[in-house]
Design a protein around this motif. Structure first.
Motif, PDB file in Angstrom:
ATOM      1  N   THR A 136      16.331 113.767  66.305  1.00  0.00           N
ATOM      2  CA  THR A 136      16.885 114.202  65.018  1.00  0.00           C
ATOM      3  C   THR A 136      17.323 112.994  64.197  1.00  0.00           C
ATOM      4  OG1 THR A 136      18.602 115.526  63.946  1.00  0.00           O
ATOM      5  CG2 THR A 136      19.214 114.437  65.991  1.00  0.00           C
ATOM      6  N   LYS A 137      17.513 113.253  62.923  1.00  0.00           N
ATOM      7  CA  LYS A 137      18.030 112.225  62.023  1.00  0.00           C
ATOM      8  C   LYS A 137      19.399 112.663  61.511  1.00  0.00           C
ATOM      9  CE  LYS A 137      14.664 110.088  59.954  1.00  0.00           C
ATOM     10  NZ  LYS A 137      13.417 110.164  59.213  1.00  0.00           N
ATOM     11  N   SER A 138      19.981 113.661  62.136  1.00  0.00           N
ATOM     12  CA  SER A 138      21.212 114.240  61.599  1.00  0.00           C
ATOM     13  C   SER A 138      22.395 114.071  62.537  1.00  0.00           C
ATOM     14  CB  SER A 138      20.993 115.736  61.337  1.00  0.00           C
ATOM     15  OG  SER A 138      22.207 116.333  60.978  1.00  0.00           O
TER      16      SER A 138
ATOM     17  N   GLU B 273      14.398 119.600  54.797  1.00  0.00           N
ATOM     18  CA  GLU B 273      15.169 119.307  53.592  1.00  0.00           C
ATOM     19  C   GLU B 273      15.458 117.820  53.413  1.00  0.00           C
ATOM     20  OE1 GLU B 273      18.242 122.201  53.495  1.00  0.00           O
ATOM     21  OE2 GLU B 273      19.316 121.228  51.867  1.00  0.00           O
ATOM     22  N   PHE B 274      15.344 117.021  54.476  1.00  0.00           N
ATOM     23  CA  PHE B 274      15.659 115.596  54.359  1.00  0.00           C
ATOM     24  C   PHE B 274      14.644 114.855  53.490  1.00  0.00           C
ATOM     25  CE2 PHE B 274      18.087 115.793  58.639  1.00  0.00           C
ATOM     26  CZ  PHE B 274      19.204 116.264  57.977  1.00  0.00           C
ATOM     27  N   GLY B 275      13.436 115.360  53.442  1.00  0.00           N
ATOM     28  CA  GLY B 275      12.439 114.848  52.491  1.00  0.00           C
ATOM     29  C   GLY B 275      12.143 113.360  52.578  1.00  0.00           C
ATOM     30  N   CYS B 276      12.015 112.825  53.779  1.00  0.00           N
ATOM     31  CA  CYS B 276      11.714 111.389  53.905  1.00  0.00           C
ATOM     32  C   CYS B 276      10.377 111.088  53.239  1.00  0.00           C
ATOM     33  CB  CYS B 276      11.663 110.989  55.376  1.00  0.00           C
ATOM     34  SG  CYS B 276      13.158 111.444  56.263  1.00  0.00           S
ATOM     35  N   ARG B 277      10.335 109.956  52.567  1.00  0.00           N
ATOM     36  CA  ARG B 277       9.132 109.607  51.775  1.00  0.00           C
ATOM     37  C   ARG B 277       7.909 109.410  52.660  1.00  0.00           C
ATOM     38  NH1 ARG B 277       9.798 111.864  47.596  1.00  0.00           N
ATOM     39  NH2 ARG B 277      11.119 112.995  49.012  1.00  0.00           N
ATOM     40  N   TYR B 278       8.110 109.074  53.913  1.00  0.00           N
ATOM     41  CA  TYR B 278       6.976 108.775  54.791  1.00  0.00           C
ATOM     42  C   TYR B 278       6.618 109.952  55.701  1.00  0.00           C
ATOM     43  CZ  TYR B 278      11.210 107.919  57.459  1.00  0.00           C
ATOM     44  OH  TYR B 278      12.450 108.057  58.018  1.00  0.00           O
ATOM     45  N   CYS B 279       7.266 111.088  55.538  1.00  0.00           N
ATOM     46  CA  CYS B 279       7.144 112.181  56.520  1.00  0.00           C
ATOM     47  C   CYS B 279       5.688 112.613  56.741  1.00  0.00           C
ATOM     48  CB  CYS B 279       7.969 113.368  56.057  1.00  0.00           C
ATOM     49  SG  CYS B 279       7.892 114.730  57.234  1.00  0.00           S
ATOM     50  N   TYR B 280       5.308 112.694  58.022  1.00  0.00           N
ATOM     51  CA  TYR B 280       3.932 113.071  58.354  1.00  0.00           C
ATOM     52  C   TYR B 280       3.776 114.575  58.568  1.00  0.00           C
ATOM     53  CZ  TYR B 280       5.805 113.351  63.086  1.00  0.00           C
ATOM     54  OH  TYR B 280       6.563 113.680  64.172  1.00  0.00           O
TER      55      TYR B 280
ATOM     56  N   THR C 107       9.898 117.641  67.114  1.00  0.00           N
ATOM     57  CA  THR C 107       8.788 116.689  66.980  1.00  0.00           C
ATOM     58  C   THR C 107       8.124 116.774  65.609  1.00  0.00           C
ATOM     59  OG1 THR C 107       7.342 118.359  67.913  1.00  0.00           O
ATOM     60  CG2 THR C 107       8.249 116.716  69.429  1.00  0.00           C
ATOM     61  N   GLY C 108       8.253 117.930  64.948  1.00  0.00           N
ATOM     62  CA  GLY C 108       7.607 118.109  63.647  1.00  0.00           C
ATOM     63  C   GLY C 108       8.610 118.053  62.507  1.00  0.00           C
ATOM     64  N   THR C 109       9.628 118.865  62.611  1.00  0.00           N
ATOM     65  CA  THR C 109      10.659 118.885  61.565  1.00  0.00           C
ATOM     66  C   THR C 109      12.028 118.756  62.224  1.00  0.00           C
ATOM     67  OG1 THR C 109      10.745 121.298  61.650  1.00  0.00           O
ATOM     68  CG2 THR C 109       9.293 120.305  59.988  1.00  0.00           C
ATOM     69  N   ASP C 110      13.028 118.400  61.427  1.00  0.00           N
ATOM     70  CA  ASP C 110      14.324 118.080  62.023  1.00  0.00           C
ATOM     71  C   ASP C 110      15.080 119.339  62.458  1.00  0.00           C
ATOM     72  OD1 ASP C 110      17.092 117.123  62.437  1.00  0.00           O
ATOM     73  OD2 ASP C 110      16.202 115.250  61.731  1.00  0.00           O
ATOM     74  N   PRO C 111      15.478 119.396  63.744  1.00  0.00           N
ATOM     75  CA  PRO C 111      16.181 120.589  64.242  1.00  0.00           C
ATOM     76  C   PRO C 111      17.632 120.693  63.774  1.00  0.00           C
ATOM     77  CG  PRO C 111      16.014 118.943  65.975  1.00  0.00           C
ATOM     78  CD  PRO C 111      15.253 118.394  64.803  1.00  0.00           C
TER      79      PRO C 111
HETATM   80  S1  SF4 Z   1      10.811 115.966  59.574  1.00  0.00           S
HETATM   81 FE1  SF4 Z   1      11.747 113.988  60.022  1.00  0.00          FE
HETATM   82  S2  SF4 Z   1      10.566 112.522  58.831  1.00  0.00           S
HETATM   83 FE2  SF4 Z   1      10.097 114.565  58.003  1.00  0.00          FE
HETATM   84  S3  SF4 Z   1      11.552 114.836  56.321  1.00  0.00           S
HETATM   85 FE3  SF4 Z   1      12.489 115.692  58.137  1.00  0.00          FE
HETATM   86  S4  SF4 Z   1      13.747 114.076  59.025  1.00  0.00           S
HETATM   87 FE4  SF4 Z   1      12.334 113.139  57.580  1.00  0.00          FE
END
Ligand code: SF4
Length: 346
Positions: A150-152, A62-69, A116-120
């Motif tokens: 995580t980014k949370s 849901e964070f939707g970072c513009r650079y997300c791989y 490692t793939g999506t934010d827990p």
């Molecule tokens: S997985 Fe990581 S980089 Fe991708 S949208 Fe979520 S927080 Fe952002």
């Protein structure tokens, strides 16, 4: 329940299961689903990362970072529009007994990385608690090497659980902070918690005695790569009690190019040509630019007394292999392949 996005009779495997997932909640922007899951531990065969198994409690972020791989992971469910990755979130159905069986089939020295793939700790975690259920099982383990990214700031909720895990396992928690600039963070990571909240989470975990690091990942060329920006993040990390700081340059898979280049065209049009040139041949940059950034990160780290990876400590109730065999991420050169036993590769 079938939705227009899924109306295709030939779906198989996970795409078919996703199509049949029951809609549990539809917020203004985001819809949540629950997804049957056969395996929580996925083997990792990349030489680029220092772990052997990964766990991602959610599909989509849901964070939707513009650079997300990680956007390509939705394509396995035949969800190919980039917005679906951040608006259709699948919580993996947790089966504690099955997860315990999976753990028993892995060697204890094989490191496990969560997120490692999506934010827990994306917002879905407040409702589904899949990450917490996984951690509760890991809290009963001994001699494991576990990391989480995580980014949370929601991660601070589980500080007590991390303390329990750390007593008998080696645990490192990493929080991603690309910049302290709130405006820039909002542009790049629109729905992620503000940088100040993430710094507060670093502090809360460090005060709870958890080994915590900060990653300025990805370092975005010409946008977050200045020494000034990296230095400000490292300074805040050190002041909050982080022990490590290390990051790598943005890589652009085709799925992330499709989102990131239009984003650049809108917000940083003067950079578009240089990005097209730099990333023309490969999603990974190499050569003098990456050397410059590596040296820059090293300098910043030295300035603030931070390590490149988590401390190699021995937990109070450690029952793993002798300490000599511990994998020291500070020495990792990026070329060491984790030991994955063949019986675990499926
Ligand atoms: S997985 Fe990581 S980089 Fe991708 S949208 Fe979520 S927080 Fe952002």
């Amino acid at each position: 329940m079938l939705f227009p996005e899924f109306a295709h009779p030939t779906l198989i495997g996970i795409a078919k299961e996703a199509a049949a997932s029951e809609l549990l909640e539809a917020k203004a922007r985001v819809r949540y689903f629950e997804l049957p899951t056969r395996r929580f531990l996925s083997p990792v065969r990349s030489k680029r990362v220092p772990f052997c198994w990964s766990i991602n409690p959610y599909r989509g972020c849901e964070f939707g970072c513009r650079y997300c791989y990680a956007r390509y992971t939705h394509e396995f469910m035949e969800l190919r529009e980039s917005s679906q990755f951040e608006e259709m979130i699948f919580a993996k159905q947790f089966d504690e007994a099955a997860f315990r069986r999976e753990l028993r089939s892995t060697a204890r020295h094989e490191s496990i990385a969560i997120g490692t793939g999506t934010d827990p700790y994306q917002p879905a975690e407040r409702r589904f608690g899949v990450t917490r259920q996984i951690l509760e099982v890991l809290a009963g383990e001994k001699g494991r090497r576990i990391s989480l990214v995580t980014k949370s700031d929601l991660v601070a909720r589980d500080a007590l659980l991390f303390q329990t895990i750390s007593r008998s396992n080696i645990l490192h928690v990493n929080i991603t902070i690309t910049t302290l600039d709130e405006w820039l963070a909002r542009l790049l990571e629109t729905w992620a918690p503000r940088p100040a909240l993430r710094v507060a989470a670093v502090r809360a975990l460090a005060e709870a005695g958890i080994h915590v690091g900060v990653l300025p990942n990805p370092i975005v060329p010409l946008i977050t790569d200045s020494e000034e920006n990296l230095d400000s993040v490292a300074a805040a990390a050190a002041q909050a009690g982080a022990e490590s700081f290390g990051g790598g340059v943005l890589f652009l898979k085709p799925c992330s190019r499709r989102v990131f280049l239009p984003f650049l065209a809108e917000h940083f049009p003067h950079l578009l040509r240089r990005y097209r040139e730099r990333y023309e041949k490969s999603g990974f940059l190499c050569g003098s630019y990456t050397d410059t950034i590596r040296e820059r990160v090293h300098r910043v780290r030295q300035r603030h007394g931070l390590m490149s990876g988590g401390a190699n400590y021995e937990p109070e109730l450690w029952e793993g292999e002798p300490q000599l065999e511990l994998f020291d991420v500070r020495e990792w050169d990026g070329d060491t392949l984790c030991p994955i036993s063949s019986k675990n590769i499926r």
